[in-house]
Design a protein around this motif. Sequence first.
Motif, PDB file in Angstrom:
ATOM      1  N   PHE A  12      51.851  -4.988 -42.405  1.00 39.50           N
ATOM      2  CA  PHE A  12      52.643  -4.154 -41.307  1.00 39.50           C
ATOM      3  C   PHE A  12      51.927  -4.646 -40.045  1.00 39.50           C
ATOM      4  O   PHE A  12      52.628  -5.227 -38.986  1.00 39.50           O
ATOM      5  CB  PHE A  12      52.877  -2.933 -41.495  1.00 39.50           C
ATOM      6  N   ILE A  13      50.500  -4.377 -39.919  1.00 42.94           N
ATOM      7  CA  ILE A  13      49.888  -4.559 -38.760  1.00 42.94           C
ATOM      8  C   ILE A  13      49.765  -6.118 -38.299  1.00 42.94           C
ATOM      9  O   ILE A  13      49.875  -6.470 -37.287  1.00 42.94           O
ATOM     10  CB  ILE A  13      48.274  -4.142 -38.857  1.00 42.94           C
ATOM     11  N   ALA A  90      61.090  -1.798 -32.001  1.00 40.92           N
ATOM     12  CA  ALA A  90      62.031  -1.332 -32.902  1.00 40.92           C
ATOM     13  C   ALA A  90      61.532  -1.080 -34.444  1.00 40.92           C
ATOM     14  O   ALA A  90      61.757  -0.115 -34.992  1.00 40.92           O
ATOM     15  CB  ALA A  90      63.397  -2.323 -33.234  1.00 40.92           C
ATOM     16  N   ILE A  91      60.799  -1.973 -35.025  1.00 39.20           N
ATOM     17  CA  ILE A  91      60.181  -2.341 -36.180  1.00 39.20           C
ATOM     18  C   ILE A  91      59.058  -0.889 -36.384  1.00 39.20           C
ATOM     19  O   ILE A  91      58.897  -0.428 -37.343  1.00 39.20           O
ATOM     20  CB  ILE A  91      59.727  -3.358 -36.866  1.00 39.20           C
ATOM     21  N   PHE A  95      59.343   1.926 -38.745  1.00 35.64           N
ATOM     22  CA  PHE A  95      58.356   2.304 -39.721  1.00 35.64           C
ATOM     23  C   PHE A  95      58.276   3.701 -39.864  1.00 35.64           C
ATOM     24  O   PHE A  95      58.144   4.263 -41.287  1.00 35.64           O
ATOM     25  CB  PHE A  95      57.118   1.696 -39.510  1.00 35.64           C
ATOM     26  N   PHE A  96      57.979   4.364 -38.981  1.00 41.45           N
ATOM     27  CA  PHE A  96      57.876   6.060 -38.750  1.00 41.45           C
ATOM     28  C   PHE A  96      58.996   6.578 -39.388  1.00 41.45           C
ATOM     29  O   PHE A  96      58.739   7.801 -40.072  1.00 41.45           O
ATOM     30  CB  PHE A  96      57.019   6.324 -37.758  1.00 41.45           C
ATOM     31  N   VAL A  97      60.235   6.151 -38.823  1.00 44.03           N
ATOM     32  CA  VAL A  97      61.486   6.922 -39.338  1.00 44.03           C
ATOM     33  C   VAL A  97      61.736   6.880 -41.008  1.00 44.03           C
ATOM     34  O   VAL A  97      61.748   7.938 -41.411  1.00 44.03           O
ATOM     35  CB  VAL A  97      62.552   6.433 -38.428  1.00 44.03           C
ATOM     36  N   ILE A 140      67.548   2.019 -37.481  1.00 46.38           N
ATOM     37  CA  ILE A 140      66.947   3.305 -37.014  1.00 46.38           C
ATOM     38  C   ILE A 140      67.683   4.437 -36.920  1.00 46.38           C
ATOM     39  O   ILE A 140      67.662   5.518 -37.406  1.00 46.38           O
ATOM     40  CB  ILE A 140      66.158   2.928 -35.585  1.00 46.38           C
ATOM     41  N   PHE A 141      68.931   4.303 -36.087  1.00 46.73           N
ATOM     42  CA  PHE A 141      69.792   5.590 -35.734  1.00 46.73           C
ATOM     43  C   PHE A 141      70.316   5.997 -37.145  1.00 46.73           C
ATOM     44  O   PHE A 141      70.549   6.988 -37.259  1.00 46.73           O
ATOM     45  CB  PHE A 141      70.687   5.063 -34.847  1.00 46.73           C
TER      46      PHE A 141
END
Length: 380
Positions: A12-13, A90-91, A95-97, A140-141
């Motif tokens: 991811f990083i 956005a990504i 990720f956190f969502v 995301i939403f």
Amino acid sequence: MKILTKIFIGIFIFIIIYFSFNALTTNPNLLNESDSLTYHIPIAESILKGNILNPPNLSHGLGFYPAVGEVILSIFILLGIPLGFFNIVAIIILFFVLKILSDEYGINKYVSNIFSVSVITLNSIIRLIPNQTIDIWLLIFFSLALLFIKKFENEKLKSLLPLGLSLGLIIGVKYSGLVYLLILFLVYFKVIFKKINIKNLIYLFLPILTIGGFWYFRNYLLINNPFYPINILGFTGSSDFQLVETYKPLLTSNGLYLFVEALISEYLIWVLIPIFLFISKSKINKSLIVISVLNFIPFLFFPSDFSRQIITSNMRFLYVSIMPLILLCFISVENTKFEKLLYILSLLSSISILSQFNYYPKLILFWLTIFILIYTNHKK
């Protein structure tokens, strides 16, 4: 498990670093992504000029699309942030969502990281990161809506305001959001309205009507069609907005072949989800299955044609159908003998997308990622 999680976080990083480099060294004109240049950026620029009530005159009437995503994009333009960071942000948010969402469904913190990165590294999502398209924001939403519904179901959330905000954003980012809103209401009706009162009704519907409904009211006032430029429900759309619904190419042998080919290329191992769910023999979350299936139905009526490029590109419309299935897969195999197999296949899927990145600067940025991971681990 900790080591495996660190590998996923490393991937991811690396993706963040790689696309950040691209964002700093390219621009939308160089990338020449059609949708970004044709209407996403022009709408954002128009909003920035104060023309939110006077949509830009774009081909096919595209300037009248709901524009929550373009409002966000206009902030990037206003602040002078390279537009390549639009979907990088956005990504990161996604990720956190997704991590919080999977936590809410009872997945442990290590596996939730694997799940989140597995979704983000879907080929169809990776393709969109350099662009200014708004499909990742829709995911995301939608994920936020699922999260707040689950929290409300688990009695961790007393107010429906967060859900109302997320639903308003869903219908305000794309016309298809209206369908997803109705599906969420249909599937989770008892959960949402089990403890309803006047206050929560206001909290739920006020954001939906203001954040999301604004764009439809605006279009109706300006052009007598809340869904302009689409011809639908008796409203007259743009004469040059012609739709070829997705299901029509699928009715041909070549179109069906291209669809299956695109599905495999964009979602890789995740086309095997039904097999995982079958062999795991775990208790299945029926709501997630229903959500996934119902979210697939609108896809059949989205604009398409008979070309490989368009059919492949349209796989992004399946985000809200595939993500719940992946979540369901992680839930179902946990504490079964297929758990490790899923994680290994997830890792292979996530790694495989890295092969499409340019050799330069991939190699340098890869070692930079390794250095960051070693340094942060040493600090701990």
